[in-house]
Design a protein around this motif. Structure first.
Motif, mmCIF file in Angstrom:
data_model
loop_
_atom_site.group_PDB
_atom_site.id
_atom_site.type_symbol
_atom_site.label_atom_id
_atom_site.label_comp_id
_atom_site.label_asym_id
_atom_site.label_seq_id
_atom_site.Cartn_x
_atom_site.Cartn_y
_atom_site.Cartn_z
ATOM 1 N N VAL A 271 0.833 -1.207 0.000
ATOM 2 C CA VAL A 271 0.000 0.000 0.000
ATOM 3 C C VAL A 271 0.867 1.255 0.000
ATOM 4 C CG1 VAL A 271 -1.695 1.324 1.317
ATOM 5 C CG2 VAL A 271 -1.923 -1.164 1.137
ATOM 6 N N VAL A 272 1.872 1.284 0.877
ATOM 7 C CA VAL A 272 2.725 2.469 1.019
ATOM 8 C C VAL A 272 3.540 2.708 -0.247
ATOM 9 C CG1 VAL A 272 4.749 3.351 2.241
ATOM 10 C CG2 VAL A 272 2.841 2.410 3.526
ATOM 11 N N ILE A 273 4.034 1.657 -0.875
ATOM 12 C CA ILE A 273 4.830 1.803 -2.097
ATOM 13 C C ILE A 273 3.988 2.401 -3.221
ATOM 14 C CG2 ILE A 273 5.958 0.501 -3.947
ATOM 15 C CD1 ILE A 273 7.002 -1.407 -1.727
ATOM 16 N N VAL A 274 2.796 1.836 -3.438
ATOM 17 C CA VAL A 274 1.926 2.337 -4.507
ATOM 18 C C VAL A 274 1.550 3.797 -4.256
ATOM 19 C CG1 VAL A 274 -0.341 2.103 -5.567
ATOM 20 C CG2 VAL A 274 1.031 0.070 -5.121
ATOM 21 N N LEU A 275 1.195 4.122 -3.017
ATOM 22 C CA LEU A 275 0.837 5.505 -2.690
ATOM 23 C C LEU A 275 2.030 6.440 -2.861
ATOM 24 C CD1 LEU A 275 -1.402 5.105 0.504
ATOM 25 C CD2 LEU A 275 -2.133 5.817 -1.783
ATOM 26 N N SER A 276 3.198 6.041 -2.375
ATOM 27 C CA SER A 276 4.380 6.915 -2.424
ATOM 28 C C SER A 276 4.765 7.243 -3.852
ATOM 29 C CB SER A 276 5.558 6.248 -1.705
ATOM 30 O OG SER A 276 5.279 6.074 -0.334
ATOM 31 N N ILE A 277 4.825 6.215 -4.695
ATOM 32 C CA ILE A 277 5.249 6.441 -6.076
ATOM 33 C C ILE A 277 4.201 7.232 -6.849
ATOM 34 C CG2 ILE A 277 5.874 5.316 -8.239
ATOM 35 C CD1 ILE A 277 6.981 2.986 -6.620
ATOM 36 N N THR A 278 2.934 6.870 -6.707
ATOM 37 C CA THR A 278 1.867 7.489 -7.509
ATOM 38 C C THR A 278 1.564 8.914 -7.050
ATOM 39 O OG1 THR A 278 0.894 5.288 -7.821
ATOM 40 C CG2 THR A 278 -0.476 7.196 -8.355
ATOM 41 N N PHE A 407 4.177 -3.631 -11.507
ATOM 42 C CA PHE A 407 3.568 -3.072 -12.723
ATOM 43 C C PHE A 407 3.204 -1.601 -12.517
ATOM 44 C CE2 PHE A 407 -0.381 -2.048 -15.021
ATOM 45 C CZ PHE A 407 0.096 -2.128 -16.334
ATOM 46 N N ILE A 408 2.611 -1.287 -11.366
ATOM 47 C CA ILE A 408 2.287 0.113 -11.047
ATOM 48 C C ILE A 408 3.546 0.964 -11.025
ATOM 49 C CG2 ILE A 408 1.367 1.659 -9.269
ATOM 50 C CD1 ILE A 408 -0.784 0.098 -10.703
ATOM 51 N N ALA A 409 4.629 0.415 -10.462
ATOM 52 C CA ALA A 409 5.906 1.140 -10.420
ATOM 53 C C ALA A 409 6.442 1.377 -11.825
ATOM 54 C CB ALA A 409 6.918 0.362 -9.588
ATOM 55 N N LEU A 410 6.285 0.406 -12.706
ATOM 56 C CA LEU A 410 6.726 0.573 -14.099
ATOM 57 C C LEU A 410 5.940 1.669 -14.803
ATOM 58 C CD1 LEU A 410 7.212 -3.150 -15.162
ATOM 59 C CD2 LEU A 410 8.962 -1.371 -15.264
ATOM 60 N N VAL A 411 4.638 1.688 -14.599
ATOM 61 C CA VAL A 411 3.796 2.738 -15.201
ATOM 62 C C VAL A 411 4.217 4.108 -14.683
ATOM 63 C CG1 VAL A 411 1.447 3.654 -15.339
ATOM 64 C CG2 VAL A 411 1.842 1.188 -15.570
ATOM 65 N N ASN A 412 4.494 4.180 -13.395
ATOM 66 C CA ASN A 412 4.898 5.462 -12.810
ATOM 67 C C ASN A 412 6.279 5.904 -13.287
ATOM 68 O OD1 ASN A 412 3.122 6.798 -10.557
ATOM 69 N ND2 ASN A 412 2.790 4.603 -10.375
ATOM 70 N N THR A 413 7.099 4.967 -13.723
ATOM 71 C CA THR A 413 8.394 5.338 -14.301
ATOM 72 C C THR A 413 8.203 6.193 -15.548
ATOM 73 O OG1 THR A 413 9.409 3.299 -13.467
ATOM 74 C CG2 THR A 413 10.558 4.434 -15.231
ATOM 75 N N VAL A 414 7.172 5.870 -16.340
ATOM 76 C CA VAL A 414 6.850 6.675 -17.526
ATOM 77 C C VAL A 414 6.371 8.060 -17.110
ATOM 78 C CG1 VAL A 414 5.423 6.798 -19.594
ATOM 79 C CG2 VAL A 414 6.252 4.575 -18.785
ATOM 80 N N VAL A 415 5.552 8.124 -16.057
ATOM 81 C CA VAL A 415 5.072 9.413 -15.551
ATOM 82 C C VAL A 415 6.245 10.265 -15.070
ATOM 83 C CG1 VAL A 415 3.595 10.546 -13.841
ATOM 84 C CG2 VAL A 415 2.858 8.399 -14.904
ATOM 85 N N SER A 416 7.168 9.638 -14.350
ATOM 86 C CA SER A 416 8.322 10.386 -13.834
ATOM 87 C C SER A 416 9.196 10.912 -14.969
ATOM 88 C CB SER A 416 9.152 9.508 -12.892
ATOM 89 O OG SER A 416 9.796 8.454 -13.593
ATOM 90 N N LEU A 417 9.288 10.152 -16.044
ATOM 91 C CA LEU A 417 10.055 10.628 -17.203
ATOM 92 C C LEU A 417 9.462 11.923 -17.733
ATOM 93 C CD1 LEU A 417 12.181 10.289 -19.418
ATOM 94 C CD2 LEU A 417 10.573 8.812 -20.638
ATOM 95 N N TYR A 418 8.141 12.032 -17.723
ATOM 96 C CA TYR A 418 7.490 13.258 -18.208
ATOM 97 C C TYR A 418 7.897 14.461 -17.378
ATOM 98 C CZ TYR A 418 3.860 16.792 -18.687
ATOM 99 O OH TYR A 418 3.208 17.980 -18.842
ATOM 100 N N TYR A 419 7.824 14.340 -16.033
ATOM 101 C CA TYR A 419 8.101 15.548 -15.257
ATOM 102 C C TYR A 419 9.595 15.848 -15.172
ATOM 103 C CZ TYR A 419 8.551 12.605 -10.942
ATOM 104 O OH TYR A 419 8.912 11.685 -9.991
ATOM 105 N N TYR A 420 10.461 14.838 -15.301
ATOM 106 C CA TYR A 420 11.900 15.145 -15.380
ATOM 107 C C TYR A 420 12.212 15.867 -16.688
ATOM 108 C CZ TYR A 420 12.926 12.180 -11.319
ATOM 109 O OH TYR A 420 12.990 11.652 -10.059
ATOM 110 N N LEU A 421 11.489 15.505 -17.738
ATOM 111 C CA LEU A 421 11.713 16.158 -19.027
ATOM 112 C C LEU A 421 11.231 17.601 -19.038
ATOM 113 C CD1 LEU A 421 10.867 13.318 -21.580
ATOM 114 C CD2 LEU A 421 13.095 14.341 -21.125
ATOM 115 N N LEU A 422 10.385 17.982 -18.080
ATOM 116 C CA LEU A 422 9.975 19.384 -17.984
ATOM 117 C C LEU A 422 11.179 20.287 -17.723
ATOM 118 C CD1 LEU A 422 6.695 19.132 -15.844
ATOM 119 C CD2 LEU A 422 6.883 19.542 -18.307
ATOM 120 N N ILE A 423 12.114 19.802 -16.901
ATOM 121 C CA ILE A 423 13.330 20.581 -16.628
ATOM 122 C C ILE A 423 14.215 20.623 -17.876
ATOM 123 C CG2 ILE A 423 15.335 20.822 -15.121
ATOM 124 C CD1 ILE A 423 13.867 19.212 -13.026
ATOM 125 N N VAL A 424 14.337 19.485 -18.550
ATOM 126 C CA VAL A 424 15.139 19.431 -19.783
ATOM 127 C C VAL A 424 14.534 20.377 -20.821
ATOM 128 C CG1 VAL A 424 15.995 17.932 -21.619
ATOM 129 C CG2 VAL A 424 15.816 17.053 -19.274
#
Length: 474
Positions: A271-278, A407-424
């Protein structure tokens, strides 16, 4: 009592020695104009010595199991000493602006590292708590170092209040465990603990208390304000060093003490992992202030770190340790660039300050991009390998729910790529009529960036590094 057993606590003894050396040097150089430079170089040299000497220190035990330092813990101590060395290198330009407090800053950073060492090597809940508080109190002082800034005072106040509350919650849980088992020693608790209401409540309160320290959701509300208010080098230290120490300690205690109750804390972790990442990823997208942005990034990264614990095996400990090592070099590279920009742009840390940054400072922009790509897990950088290992550790127990969490962590990896690319995007694409002027970094900053960049490029492809960590975890 045999006081010679203190020699078995060699990593901690060395840190105490370094602390005394810095204290004497600070007192001796009180009126010297070179005081800040000498103290910075001295502290960095001592931490480099600590990192090197840790390779020769063997696992040990002292005071009847009160202190237990395994090979895996010694590896983490080595990594944290290395990370603190980078923090000191990048902080020296900032310390120049706080000359009268230079000695106090370096002594506090050594003191909090000492507390983390004690916490990680504890074999008893009492020693664990003493180590935790030894680490937390100096950190609160470091957060408030820019006491003339409103944000710094506010961030320090929130950190102290939350740290106090989380310590109380944790002590409440430890008291339940003691009431149920009649002992505070980890081995003795593990031998008699069973899943009953009192111990389950003790586990929940203990996990909640340490969840505040790691800034896992829903225990994360202090993080963004504290990270924004603290001086940038202290924010970097909070985001990687203290998080790494708390994560390995939680992992060790869950696997060692609460192993008979694994079916309970496994579901808490899911529960904590899914909440923290998402939740952290969703909030990170909305941030325009870079230090708050990195605060939510660190909450998300904490979720990935905890994913290694789900497997409940030695592979998980190795994956966690390796993830912390890679996270240190990538995150410290980002905070080093933030520190440089902040000093050369009237203290600005908002994302708009990086618009057109590549036009005037292409090298720093490139290094920042490498670090962000590593944090996002893009190959071939080290961050991709660290995420792969925690994903692999997360599914080791074969439970369907573990696969779902990964699987949820993998999906969130794509989301994190989006916001890191905001700085780029801000650095390379967003146009501005008044980009930051070209500036030169000092030698210490260049060295810190060089070490971090080398780590980002090499830690993933030089296999002996992971093999060294994995061998220690066996």
């Amino acid at each position: 009592m045999n006081y010679g057993q203190f020699l078995n606590m060699m990593p901690e003894a060395l840190l105490v020695l370094w602390l005394l050396i810095v204290f004497v040097a600070d007192f001796s150089l009180m009126k010297s104009e070179r005081k800040v430079s000498v103290l910075g170089k001295l502290t960095a040299t001592l931490l480099l010595c600590q990192t090197i000497l840790m390779f020769g220190i063997q696992p040990s035990e002292a005071f009847g199991g009160l202190y237990v330092s395994s090979a895996a813990v010694n590896v983490m101590k080595t990594i944290l000493a290395f990370g603190t060395f980078i923090v000191v290198m990048m902080a020296q330009s900032w310390v120049e602006t706080r000359k009268h407090l230079a000695g106090e800053f370096y002594m506090l950073i050594l003191a909090t590292l000492l507390g983390m060492y004690v916490m990680m090597s504890s074999g008893n809940f009492l020693l664990f708590f003493l180590g935790l508080e030894t680490a937390s109190v100096p950190l609160a002082c470091m957060v408030a170092f820019d006491k003339d800034r409103k944000n710094s005072a506010e961030g320090a106040a929130k950190y102290i209040l939350v740290a106090t509350f989380s310590s109380g919650v944790m002590l409440f849980g430890i008291s339940f465990i003691y009431a149920a088992t009649g002992t505070l020693y980890f081995d003795d608790v593990a031998a008699v603990i069973t899943a009953k209401p009192l111990t389950i409540m003790g586990l929940v309160f203990f996990f909640s208390g340490l969840g505040f320290k790691i800034s896992l959701v829903p225990f994360h509300f202090w993080t963004a304000d504290t990270y924004q208010g603290a001086p940038t080098p202290v924010t970097g230290y909070l985001s990687v060093i203290s998080k790494g120490a708390a994560a390995i300690t939680l992992c060790t205690i869950l696997m060692k003490v609460f192993q008979p109750m694994v079916e309970y804390w496994d579901y808490m972790l899911y529960v904590v992992i899914v909440l923290s990442i998402t939740v952290a990823n969703l909030f990170a997208i909305r941030q325009s202030e870079l230090k708050r942005f990195m605060a939510f990034s660190s909450i998300s990264q904490a979720g990935y770190i905890m994913l290694a614990v789900v497997g409940n095996n030695q592979l998980g400990i190795a994956a966690l340790t390796y993830y912390v090592l890679v996270y240190i070099v990538a995150n410290m590279a980002v905070f080093t660039v933030i520190n440089v920009v902040e000093r050369n742009n009237a203290g600005r840390t908002d994302m708009a300050a990086y618009n057109g940054f590549y036009q005037t400072n292409p090298k720093l922009s490139f290094l920042m991009t490498l670090a962000l790509f590593s944090l996002a897990g893009i190959p071939p950088f080290a961050g991709m390998f660290s995420k792969f290992f925690v994903f692999m550790a997360g599914v080791q127990n074969g439970e369907p729910l573990a696969y779902f969490v990964v699987f949820i962590a993998l999906v969130n990896t794509v989301v994190s790529l989006y916001y890191y690319l905001l700085i780029v995007k801000a650095m390379y694409i967003t146009k501005t009529d008044s980009p930051l002027p070209t500036f030169q970094s000092d030698v210490n900053t260049k060295m810190a960036l060089a070490i971090c960049t080398a780590g980002i490029a090499l830690f993933g492809v030089v296999s002996c590094i992971y093999e060294w960590i994995a061998a220690a975890g066996m």
